[in-house]
Every structure is written in C-alpha cells, then in structure tokens.
Design a protein around this motif. Structure first.
Motif, PDB file in Angstrom:
ATOM      1  N   VAL A 333     -31.197   8.065  54.505  1.00 42.89           N
ATOM      2  CA  VAL A 333     -29.950   7.355  54.831  1.00 42.89           C
ATOM      3  C   VAL A 333     -29.396   6.648  53.599  1.00 42.89           C
ATOM      4  N   LEU A 334     -30.263   6.068  52.797  1.00 48.05           N
ATOM      5  CA  LEU A 334     -29.807   5.384  51.585  1.00 48.05           C
ATOM      6  C   LEU A 334     -29.235   6.374  50.573  1.00 48.05           C
ATOM      7  N   ARG A 335     -29.776   7.582  50.504  1.00 48.79           N
ATOM      8  CA  ARG A 335     -29.190   8.583  49.604  1.00 48.79           C
ATOM      9  C   ARG A 335     -27.797   8.987  50.060  1.00 48.79           C
ATOM     10  N   GLN A 336     -27.600   9.151  51.362  1.00 43.56           N
ATOM     11  CA  GLN A 336     -26.253   9.442  51.853  1.00 43.56           C
ATOM     12  C   GLN A 336     -25.298   8.285  51.572  1.00 43.56           C
ATOM     13  N   PHE A 337     -25.817   7.088  51.684  1.00 47.15           N
ATOM     14  CA  PHE A 337     -25.016   5.907  51.337  1.00 47.15           C
ATOM     15  C   PHE A 337     -24.708   5.889  49.843  1.00 47.15           C
ATOM     16  N   GLY A 338     -25.693   6.314  49.037  1.00 46.12           N
ATOM     17  CA  GLY A 338     -25.498   6.326  47.594  1.00 46.12           C
ATOM     18  C   GLY A 338     -24.461   7.334  47.130  1.00 46.12           C
ATOM     19  N   TYR A 339     -24.293   8.437  47.868  1.00 44.67           N
ATOM     20  CA  TYR A 339     -23.260   9.406  47.497  1.00 44.67           C
ATOM     21  C   TYR A 339     -21.868   8.765  47.521  1.00 44.67           C
ATOM     22  N   SER A 340     -21.630   7.911  48.503  1.00 40.92           N
ATOM     23  CA  SER A 340     -20.337   7.224  48.573  1.00 40.92           C
ATOM     24  C   SER A 340     -20.163   6.262  47.409  1.00 40.92           C
ATOM     25  N   VAL A 341     -21.251   5.614  47.005  1.00 41.97           N
ATOM     26  CA  VAL A 341     -21.166   4.697  45.870  1.00 41.97           C
ATOM     27  C   VAL A 341     -20.870   5.465  44.584  1.00 41.97           C
ATOM     28  N   VAL A 342     -21.484   6.637  44.423  1.00 44.76           N
ATOM     29  CA  VAL A 342     -21.199   7.462  43.250  1.00 44.76           C
ATOM     30  C   VAL A 342     -19.738   7.919  43.243  1.00 44.76           C
ATOM     31  N   ALA A 343     -19.219   8.302  44.407  1.00 40.20           N
ATOM     32  CA  ALA A 343     -17.806   8.685  44.496  1.00 40.20           C
ATOM     33  C   ALA A 343     -16.904   7.492  44.193  1.00 40.20           C
ATOM     34  N   LEU A 344     -17.301   6.300  44.638  1.00 41.23           N
ATOM     35  CA  LEU A 344     -16.525   5.094  44.328  1.00 41.23           C
ATOM     36  C   LEU A 344     -16.519   4.832  42.830  1.00 41.23           C
ATOM     37  N   HIS A 345     -17.629   5.053  42.184  1.00 39.23           N
ATOM     38  CA  HIS A 345     -17.681   4.884  40.728  1.00 39.23           C
ATOM     39  C   HIS A 345     -16.835   5.947  40.023  1.00 39.23           C
ATOM     40  N   GLY A 346     -16.700   7.125  40.632  1.00 40.52           N
ATOM     41  CA  GLY A 346     -15.862   8.153  40.040  1.00 40.52           C
ATOM     42  C   GLY A 346     -14.394   7.769  39.987  1.00 40.52           C
ATOM     43  N   CYS A 347     -13.960   6.891  40.893  1.00 36.22           N
ATOM     44  CA  CYS A 347     -12.562   6.431  40.858  1.00 36.22           C
ATOM     45  C   CYS A 347     -12.259   5.627  39.598  1.00 36.22           C
ATOM     46  N   LEU A 348     -13.276   5.084  38.958  1.00 38.00           N
ATOM     47  CA  LEU A 348     -13.061   4.331  37.731  1.00 38.00           C
ATOM     48  C   LEU A 348     -12.797   5.237  36.539  1.00 38.00           C
ATOM     49  N   GLN A 349     -13.087   6.537  36.673  1.00 35.49           N
ATOM     50  CA  GLN A 349     -12.989   7.453  35.541  1.00 35.49           C
ATOM     51  C   GLN A 349     -12.009   8.593  35.798  1.00 35.49           C
ATOM     52  N   THR A 350     -11.121   8.433  36.763  1.00 34.13           N
ATOM     53  CA  THR A 350     -10.134   9.471  37.048  1.00 34.13           C
ATOM     54  C   THR A 350      -9.059   9.506  35.965  1.00 34.13           C
ATOM     55  N   GLU A 351      -8.392  10.652  35.852  1.00 35.91           N
ATOM     56  CA  GLU A 351      -7.368  10.827  34.825  1.00 35.91           C
ATOM     57  C   GLU A 351      -6.130   9.983  35.116  1.00 35.91           C
ATOM     58  N   ILE A 352      -5.759   9.902  36.382  1.00 41.42           N
ATOM     59  CA  ILE A 352      -4.575   9.128  36.787  1.00 41.42           C
ATOM     60  C   ILE A 352      -5.064   7.844  37.443  1.00 41.42           C
ATOM     61  N   GLN A 353      -4.664   6.706  36.900  1.00 43.73           N
ATOM     62  CA  GLN A 353      -5.108   5.413  37.379  1.00 43.73           C
ATOM     63  C   GLN A 353      -3.919   4.618  37.920  1.00 43.73           C
TER      64      GLN A 353
END
Length: 558
Positions: A333-353
C-alpha cells in the motif's frame, strides 16, 4: 725526378694531416674512459629523478587508496553498528569451530570430516536470527533426511547383489534428484524450504555415490551429520544468545522509516513547488529528501518479503504473533502511495510551468493540505513505532478544512481553468483558421511539385538535392517544436493546466491516505497494539538516521 719527389712530399703532408684529424684508437678510447664517470653520473641522476617521481606518485596513490578504504570502513560501521558486532561474532564462531582441527583428541574423533563444521559456520551464520534459523534448520533437516535415505538405499542396493548395484544407485539418484528438484517449484517449498532441498540433494548424492567405493557408508553419514550438527549448534548459539538481531524488528523499523520518509517527501514537494528556492544548495537538499524518501519505499518489495520469511522462523516474534504478512501488505500500500508522490515530484520538473503569480493564489491551501497529510503520516509512523493504536483524530477537521479551502480557492478563479466564452471561441476559431491555412499551403505545394516533376532521373536527383538543401524547409523543421510550444503557451488556460495536474495529484494523495490508515489500523488490531490514550500525544518522534536494511550477504554455497 723532381716531380716524383714533390709527389712524395705531398703524400707525406696529406698523411700527417689525416693523422692529426683522425686520432688513433687509443686516443679515442682514452677520451671515452675520461668522460665515462661524468656520463655515468648524469645518467644516474636522470634515472634517480625519474625513479623518485615514480615512487612519489606511487606513494600518493597508496595513501589515497588507504584513505578511501579507511573512509569506507568507518562509513559501513557508522551506518549500522550491528555490522561490526556480526563480523566479530562470525570471527569468534570460526575460531571456535576450528578447534576441531587444532585439538588433537577432537581431530582423532572427526578426522577430515571436521571441515564440514567449518563450512557450515561460514554458510549458515547470517546477519539476523531469522536468517540463521532458516539456513541452520534447513541444513540440519536436509542433511538428516538425506543421510537416512542414503543409508536405506545402500541397504537395498547391497541386498540386490553386486551386479545390479551400480544400476540401482544410478536409478535412485535420478529419481530422487528429479523429484526433489521438481518439488522446489512448489510455492510453499520455494518460500521456506528451498535451501533445505538443495542441501538434501547435495548430501544424498555425496553419500550414495561414494558408497559404491566406500565400505562403511553408515560411518560416513554419521560423521557428516555430527559435524554439520556441531556447526549449526554454534551458529544458533551465537545468533540467539549473543547480541541477537531480529528480522521482525528490522521489518518493523523499515515500515516506520517508510512512513516518515513519505511524510517528509510530500511536505518537501509542495514547499519546493511554491517557494522560490534560488539557492542551489537548498534545492539540492530538498531533492535529496524527496529522492531518499521515495526510493526507500519503491525499492522495499524484495527486502520486505525476505525479512518477512526470516521473521516467520524466529521464536520471539512467533510467540508475540507478529503478523509479518500484514507488514508486507502495508508495504505494498505504501508503494502505491509512493507512486503518487513521485508523480507529484514530476510536476516540479515539467517543461511548462504555471507562473509564480498564479501559484501564489493557491499557495496557502496547498501547503496547509500537504502539512496535514504529512502530520497524519507522522502520526501513523508514531503509532507503529510505539506499537499502539492510531489516534481517533488522525483525520482531524484541519484536513477537511484544508480541502475546503483549496476547493474554494479553485472556484474563486474560474477564468484560469475555463476562460471566458468569447475568448475561448476566438481561440478555437483562430486555431481552426491556422489549421486550414496550413493544410491549403501543403496542398498547393504538392500540386506545384507534381506539375514540375520531370521524367528523367537527373531531374529527380536534382529535386531530391534541392529538397535536402533548401534552407526554408530546414528552418521550418527546426522551428516546428518551438512553434508548437508557443502555440501551447498561447492558449488562455495553458497557465493553469500544470497547476491543475499538481492539485489533482495532491487530492489523489489525500484519497490514498485513507487506504494507508485502514491498513495500519488492521495491522494494529492483528498485532494487538496497545490501546490509544490521550497521554500518548506527548510522545515526540525523533528523526533518527535509518538503519540500512541490505545487510544480508549472498551466501548460498553448500
């Protein structure tokens, strides 16, 4: 007559000149002898300088290697002091079992079979008690069953007669080897007894095959069982009674560390998204926090499953009914929760901000929501760490208020996400007109190119060369991605789209928080955690450095 005399005088003059200009061999040798000490000193000085520089560089490399090795030596021990204790335990166990060779009466009793005791200590003694019990009991059980079956096969082969003895042994080895290997694929055998089956096959084949040339196979089987029993006994005594390390406790601590790491990662992600961290060191520090917290969760599947298998063999945790499978499920369950956190961190590195001015409109509710989620995860980590039930107010009103504030902030800016109808229609018409114009230009160019194509091969080659070297076409190909980005940025709602993704992922994290809470509550119920009391709110969770969990060395030798 006079001419001849003059010729002779001229020849003598030339010989004298040649004698002066070309010294004799003795003169040359003497000059070389006189210059030899100087040449020797010069060569020795030059060679000494080269040798000195080489030795200096070699000494620097040796010192650098020793310094690096000492740094690694200290770092491994500082990360987990239990590694030092385990190394000392292994050394003491090997010194103890080697007395079977060093003490003469013991050596006379076991002879060369004492080597099996040394091999058993090297292979069986693992970092945790559960791993040692797993290997020790599997090795002992596999050796005992293999010895018993080998003696039985020997008895039957002797009764069958000398003619069919070799055939009978070959058939027995084939059947036992094939059957035992096939059983290794059974899920329950593969999970708990795979190592024992390997030891069973090895011992059975050694005793059965060697019995064809050895007269007394019973003594061979007894010596092997005795020596392996001595080795397993020393390993179990060292791992259970001298500074024991429990796999169940490592699994428990790993779960606490993952919860704390996710709490820090979410908080760091949201603060990094809304704060202007111009200092490079600060941003790097936050990225390290996010990376370490997520990596520890996402890479924990194999570690959790291994620790759970080893913990099931430990009597201490079996007595307290530690639900190892629930810890593994909580890790999933924590790994599934962690996938969302990784996706949230990906928003910090998108091309369009999203521009900072637009982010500032939603800064306070998002940070407040992230802090409440982080607080809930910290409370879950605290409850698991102290083995007590979760607080009934873990999903406090503050979390719901933060959700309401974020919803109100988004509703207060409808034009950022939807835009006005007039501008939206204008943008759509502009895009449609541009698309139609581009399509019309392509059709016109196609007609022109088709009408001007010649039938001969030279014209076709000229057309291809012109197409490759045409600067206008190259410029169009180069600028096309930039034009696409400009077209995207020209959309009225393009500034709010990245934030919409960020907000939706933040809400997804809040939704998955309920699953994590339910799993922790189920773990506390099955593990019989202590009841929650209001005085437990005073407990302070200290941020200790997490212990490394990759302490199990690959030692699958026989």
């Amino acid at each position: 007559m006079s001419t001849r005399v003059v010729g002779i005088d001229m020849e003598d003059h030339k010989a004298s000149i040649a004698a002066v200009s070309h010294p004799s061999y003795g003169q040359v040798f003497g000059d070389k002898v006189r210059r030899f000490p100087g040449l020797l000193w010069h060569s020795a000085s030059k060679f000494g300088g080269v040798l000195r520089n080489y030795l200096k560089r070699f000494a620097q490399r040796v010192l650098k290697f020793l310094g690096s090795w000492w740094h690694t030596f200290r770092k491994v021990g500082e990360e987990d002091h239990r590694r030092v204790i385990h190394a000392l335990k292994v050394g003491f166990a090997l010194a103890l079992v080697s007395q079977l060779y060093l003490i003469k009466p013991l050596y006379k009793r076991f002879d060369d079979g004492a080597i099996w005791a040394v091999m058993t200590v090297v292979v069986v003694l693992e970092f945790t008690a559960g791993a040692t019990l797993y290997k020790g009991l599997n090795r002992g059980l596999g050796t005992f069953l293999a010895g018993f079956l080998a003696v039985f096969i020997e008895y039957i082969s002797n009764a069958s007669g000398h003619t069919f003895r070799a055939v009978f042994i070959s058939v027995a080895v084939f059947l036992v080897g094939a059957g035992a290997t096939y059983m290794r694929f059974f899920p329950s055998i593969k999970k708990n007894y795979d190592y024992g089956v390997v030891i069973f096959l090895l011992t059975f084949n050694l005793i059965t095959v060697s019995s064809y040339r050895v007269d007394n196979v019973l003594n061979l089987a007894k010596e092997r069982m005795y020596t392996i029993g001595i080795g397993c006994g020393i390993c179990l005594w060292m791992t259970l009674f001298i500074f024991p390390t429990w796999s169940g406790q490592d699994l428990h601590n790993s779960t606490v560390t993952k919860l704390e790491g996710l709490a820090k990662s979410i908080k760091a992600c949201v603060k990094e998204y809304f704060n202007d961290n111009d200092a490079e060191g600060v941003g790097q520090n936050i990225d390290d926090i996010i990376y370490q917290g997520c990596k520890l969760v996402l890479d924990s599947k194999s570690i959790d499953e291994t620790l759970a298998v080893y913990a099931s063999w430990e009597p201490r945790h079996a007595r307290h009914k530690i639900p190892c499978n629930r810890y593994v499920k909580l890790g999933t369950v924590l790994r599934q929760f962690g996938y969302s956190v990784v996706a949230l961190h990906g928003c910090l590195q998108t091309e369009i901000q999203t521009p900072k001015s637009v982010r500032a409109l939603f800064k306070d509710p998002c940070i407040r929501l992230a802090c409440e989620v982080s607080k809930a995860l910290t409370e879950l980590a605290n409850s698991v760490k102290n083995r007590r039930q979760c607080s009934p107010e873990i999903l406090s009103d503050h979390l719901h208020e933060a959700l309401q504030d974020l919803d109100a902030a988004i509703k207060s800016q409808p034009r950022l996400f939807l835009g006005s109808n007039e501008n939206h229609a204008g943008n759509m018409l502009a895009l449609a007109a541009a698309h139609a114009t581009q399509k019309q230009q392509k059709e016109t160019e196609a007609k022109i190119s088709l009408s001007s194509v010649k039938t001969d091969s030279s014209a076709l080659l000229e057309w291809k060369t012109k197409r490759k070297t045409d600067p206008s076409e190259l410029e169009g190909k180069t600028l096309r991605p930039q034009l696409s980005k400009i077209a995207i940025m020209s959309l009225e709602f393009s500034e709010a789209l990245p934030f919409a993704s960020f907000a939706s992922l933040l809400l997804e994290i809040v939704a998955r928080l309920d699953t994590v809470i339910e799993e922790v509550e189920e773990l506390g119920r099955i593990a019989q955690f202590n009841e929650y009391s209001h005085g437990d709110d005073q407990i302070v969770v200290t941020c200790e450095r997490p212990l490394k969990m990759d302490n199990h060395l690959p030692s699958d030798a026989a």
